[in-house]
Design a protein around this motif. Structure first.
Motif, PDB file in Angstrom:
ATOM      1  N   PHE A 162      14.119   3.648  10.811  1.00  0.00           N
ATOM      2  CA  PHE A 162      14.011   2.104  11.011  1.00  0.00           C
ATOM      3  C   PHE A 162      13.265   1.296  10.132  1.00  0.00           C
ATOM      4  CE2 PHE A 162      13.306   5.104  14.710  1.00  0.00           C
ATOM      5  CZ  PHE A 162      13.926   4.867  15.442  1.00  0.00           C
ATOM      6  N   ARG A 163      14.373   1.536   8.627  1.00  0.00           N
ATOM      7  CA  ARG A 163      13.632   1.020   7.644  1.00  0.00           C
ATOM      8  C   ARG A 163      11.600   0.027   7.524  1.00  0.00           C
ATOM      9  NH1 ARG A 163      18.413  -3.285   6.419  1.00  0.00           N
ATOM     10  NH2 ARG A 163      19.627  -1.026   5.978  1.00  0.00           N
ATOM     11  N   LEU A 164      11.223   1.321   8.196  1.00  0.00           N
ATOM     12  CA  LEU A 164       9.746   1.529   8.333  1.00  0.00           C
ATOM     13  C   LEU A 164       8.970   2.469   7.445  1.00  0.00           C
ATOM     14  CD1 LEU A 164       9.155   0.789  11.754  1.00  0.00           C
ATOM     15  CD2 LEU A 164       9.223  -0.801   9.865  1.00  0.00           C
ATOM     16  N   GLY A 165       9.436   2.710   6.153  1.00  0.00           N
ATOM     17  CA  GLY A 165       9.047   4.005   5.315  1.00  0.00           C
ATOM     18  C   GLY A 165       7.655   3.407   4.789  1.00  0.00           C
ATOM     19  N   ARG A 166       7.289   2.519   4.897  1.00  0.00           N
ATOM     20  CA  ARG A 166       6.003   2.004   3.878  1.00  0.00           C
ATOM     21  C   ARG A 166       4.999   2.638   5.390  1.00  0.00           C
ATOM     22  NH1 ARG A 166       6.905  -3.495   1.175  1.00  0.00           N
ATOM     23  NH2 ARG A 166       8.493  -2.996  -0.318  1.00  0.00           N
ATOM     24  N   LEU A 167       5.110   2.063   6.477  1.00  0.00           N
ATOM     25  CA  LEU A 167       4.167   3.151   7.236  1.00  0.00           C
ATOM     26  C   LEU A 167       3.382   4.319   7.212  1.00  0.00           C
ATOM     27  CD1 LEU A 167       5.156   0.639  10.303  1.00  0.00           C
ATOM     28  CD2 LEU A 167       3.716   0.661   8.591  1.00  0.00           C
ATOM     29  N   THR A 168       4.155   4.832   6.892  1.00  0.00           N
ATOM     30  CA  THR A 168       4.579   6.473   7.102  1.00  0.00           C
ATOM     31  C   THR A 168       3.051   7.077   6.852  1.00  0.00           C
ATOM     32  OG1 THR A 168       6.290   7.128   6.122  1.00  0.00           O
ATOM     33  CG2 THR A 168       5.044   8.930   5.217  1.00  0.00           C
ATOM     34  N   TYR A 169       2.699   5.789   4.812  1.00  0.00           N
ATOM     35  CA  TYR A 169       1.517   6.335   4.408  1.00  0.00           C
ATOM     36  C   TYR A 169      -0.057   5.963   5.535  1.00  0.00           C
ATOM     37  CZ  TYR A 169       4.032   7.519   0.589  1.00  0.00           C
ATOM     38  OH  TYR A 169       5.374   8.445  -0.469  1.00  0.00           O
ATOM     39  N   THR A 170       0.263   4.592   6.337  1.00  0.00           N
ATOM     40  CA  THR A 170      -0.906   4.437   6.913  1.00  0.00           C
ATOM     41  C   THR A 170      -0.928   5.350   8.403  1.00  0.00           C
ATOM     42  OG1 THR A 170      -0.138   1.928   6.266  1.00  0.00           O
ATOM     43  CG2 THR A 170      -1.437   2.960   8.335  1.00  0.00           C
ATOM     44  N   GLU A 211      -0.367   2.380  -5.880  1.00  0.00           N
ATOM     45  CA  GLU A 211       0.251   3.607  -5.530  1.00  0.00           C
ATOM     46  C   GLU A 211       0.282   3.906  -3.596  1.00  0.00           C
ATOM     47  OE1 GLU A 211      -1.827   7.347  -6.363  1.00  0.00           O
ATOM     48  OE2 GLU A 211      -3.464   7.076  -4.188  1.00  0.00           O
ATOM     49  N   GLY A 212       1.137   4.476  -3.377  1.00  0.00           N
ATOM     50  CA  GLY A 212       1.379   4.313  -1.700  1.00  0.00           C
ATOM     51  C   GLY A 212       2.023   4.004  -0.689  1.00  0.00           C
ATOM     52  N   GLY A 213       3.182   3.373  -1.850  1.00  0.00           N
ATOM     53  CA  GLY A 213       3.709   1.655  -1.022  1.00  0.00           C
ATOM     54  C   GLY A 213       3.172   0.003  -0.972  1.00  0.00           C
ATOM     55  N   GLY A 214       2.446   0.098  -2.300  1.00  0.00           N
ATOM     56  CA  GLY A 214       1.472  -1.410  -2.922  1.00  0.00           C
ATOM     57  C   GLY A 214       0.267  -1.162  -2.469  1.00  0.00           C
ATOM     58  N   MET A 279       0.915  14.182  -7.785  1.00  0.00           N
ATOM     59  CA  MET A 279       1.070  12.635  -8.819  1.00  0.00           C
ATOM     60  C   MET A 279       2.377  11.898  -8.840  1.00  0.00           C
ATOM     61  SD  MET A 279       2.647  16.278  -9.035  1.00  0.00           S
ATOM     62  CE  MET A 279       3.989  17.116  -9.785  1.00  0.00           C
ATOM     63  N   ASP A 280       1.991  11.482  -8.878  1.00  0.00           N
ATOM     64  CA  ASP A 280       3.058  10.474  -8.107  1.00  0.00           C
ATOM     65  C   ASP A 280       3.931  10.663  -7.235  1.00  0.00           C
ATOM     66  OD1 ASP A 280       3.184   8.980 -10.970  1.00  0.00           O
ATOM     67  OD2 ASP A 280       5.051   9.702 -12.051  1.00  0.00           O
ATOM     68  N   GLY A 281       2.441  10.957  -6.135  1.00  0.00           N
ATOM     69  CA  GLY A 281       3.638  10.943  -4.716  1.00  0.00           C
ATOM     70  C   GLY A 281       4.079  12.690  -4.419  1.00  0.00           C
ATOM     71  N   GLU A 282       4.247  13.575  -5.357  1.00  0.00           N
ATOM     72  CA  GLU A 282       4.626  14.706  -5.212  1.00  0.00           C
ATOM     73  C   GLU A 282       3.666  15.658  -5.370  1.00  0.00           C
ATOM     74  OE1 GLU A 282       8.103  15.025  -5.462  1.00  0.00           O
ATOM     75  OE2 GLU A 282       7.140  13.104  -4.797  1.00  0.00           O
TER      76      GLU A 282
END
Length: 304
Positions: A162-170, A211-214, A279-282
Motif C-alpha cells: 500500500f506504499r506505506l513501507g515507512r510505517l513499518t518501523y513505527t 535511520e529507519g526511514g527518516g 548494521m544499516d537495518g540488517e
C-alpha cells in the motif's frame, strides 16, 4: 564499466519492474554494462566481490539500504571502485543522506550525467566473532530490535503493498518499546572516556543523520567528518520513553536529560544483557560487547 546488482524483490517485488525501466534507459544510451539479480540474503555481497575484482569499475546497487549494505560488504576496496546507488526500498536513508533522488531514473541520471564523486566514511562494527561494514548506522537495543523484528515480520511487505513501507518501523517500534529489555550499558569513547547507564533502551551509532526511514536520532551526524554520532536513550519509564521517541520525528528529543549525544571516532559498548544489534537495518546478531570504528579508506560514492 558499469556493474548493476539488482534486488528484484525490493519494494515488495517492484524492483524487477523498476530494473526494466532502467534497462530501457541504458539501451537508449547505448551503454555497455553487466548486471546480476540477487535471489537470497548474501547474494549481493558475493556478486559485489566478483564484480569489484575488475578495476576500475562502477558498481551500482539497485535496491534498499539492505542491498546497499550487502554490496558494501562485498567490495574489494583495494581496487579502484566507484559506488552508485539507485534506491528502490522503503527506507532509503542512504539516498536521503547523500541527496540521491528517490525516483530510480533520476538516480540513474545522477550516476550517468556529469556524476559528482564524494568520499564517504564507512563504519566497521565488530563483536567477538565477526565484523561488518556499514554506511548509514549501527545500533544495539531498541532500534536494532525493530530491525530484527522487521526482518522476520510480514508487516513490512504488507505495508509496502500500500506504499506505506515507512510505517513499518513505527508499527514495530510500538511493540519493541514494551518488549525490549532495558540493560545497564558501558560506553567507551576513543579509548579515553567511559560512561555508565543503568537502564538503557538503545545506543544508535550514526554515520548519517537518520535511520529507519527518516528518524533523526543524531541530526548533526555527517558521513564526511570522520566521526560517528552516538545517541543513547536511558533511564525512562516506557510510557515516558514513548514520548521522547515521538519527539525524535521533530528532532526535539535532544532536549531531554535522558538522551545523550556523543561524537567519537571509535567506541566500545558493553551491556549486561545480550541485545539485538543491527548494521544499516540488517541483522548483525545478539551481542553484549561490540565495538565500532571508521574504515581507514573512504568509499568513493556517486552522489547528487
Amino acid at each position: 564499466m558499469y556493474y548493476f546488482i539488482v534486488n528484484p524483490a525490493s519494494c515488495s517485488g517492484k524492483g524487477r519492474s523498476i530494473w526494466t525501466q532502467i534497462k530501457i534507459e541504458l539501451s537508449r544510451r547505448n551503454l555497455f554494462y553487466q548486471y546480476a539479480f540477487t535471489q537470497k540474503p548474501g547474494d549481493a555481497t558475493r556478486i559485489a566481490a566478483s564484480f569489484s575484482l575488475n578495476s576500475p569499475s562502477t558498481i551500482i546497487a539497485v535496491g534498499g539500504d539492505g542491498t546497499a549494505n550487502e554490496v558494501l560488504n562485498g567490495l574489494c576496496l583495494k581496487n579502484e571502485i566507484y559506488f552508485g546507488y539507485i534506491p528502490t526500498g522503503s527506507s532509503n536513508d542512504l539516498a536521503r543522506g547523500l541527496g540521491i533522488p528517490s525516483d530510480p531514473l533520476e538516480a540513474l541520471s545522477c550516476i550517468l550525467d556529469s556524476p559528482k564523486f564524494t568520499f564517504m566514511d564507512i563504519g566497521i562494527i565488530k563483536d567477538t566473532s565477526h565484523q561488518k561494514r556499514f554506511a548509514v548506522s549501527s545500533g544495539i537495543g531498541f532500534d536494532a530490535g525493530i530491525c530484527h523484528e522487521a526482518f522476520h515480520s510480514p508487516v513490512k511487505s504488507i505495508l509496502n503493498r500500500f506504499r506505506l513501507g515507512r510505517l513499518t518501523y513505527t508499527v514495530i517500534a510500538v511493540h519493541q518499546l514494551f518488549a525490549i529489555k532495558r540493560s545497564s550499558m558501558k560506553l567507551m569513547l576513543d579509548k579515553k572516556e567511559t560512561f555508565f547507564f543503568k537502564k538503557a533502551y538503545m545506543a544508535a551509532i550514526m554515520n548519517h543523520p537518520c535511520e529507519g526511514g527518516g528518524i533523526h536520532f543524531c541530526p548533526d551526524a555527517s558521513c564526511y567528518d570522520g566521526s560517528f554520532d552516538i545517541c543513547i536513550i536511558e533511564g525512562l519509564p516506557r510510557i515516558a520513553a514513548a514520548v521522547v521517541l515521538l519527539s525524535v520525528f521533530r528532532k526535539k528529543h535532544t532536549k531531554s536529560r535522558h538522551v545523550h549525544i556523543f561524537r567519537c571516532q571509535t567506541a566500545r559498548i558493553k551491556t549486561k544483557d545480550p541485545l539485538p544489534v543491527h548494521m544499516d537495518g540488517e541483522v548483525f546478531g545478539i551481542c553484549r560487547d561490540i565495538s565500532v570504528s571508521m574504515m581507514k579508506k573512504k568509499l568513493c560514492i556517486i552522489s547528487k
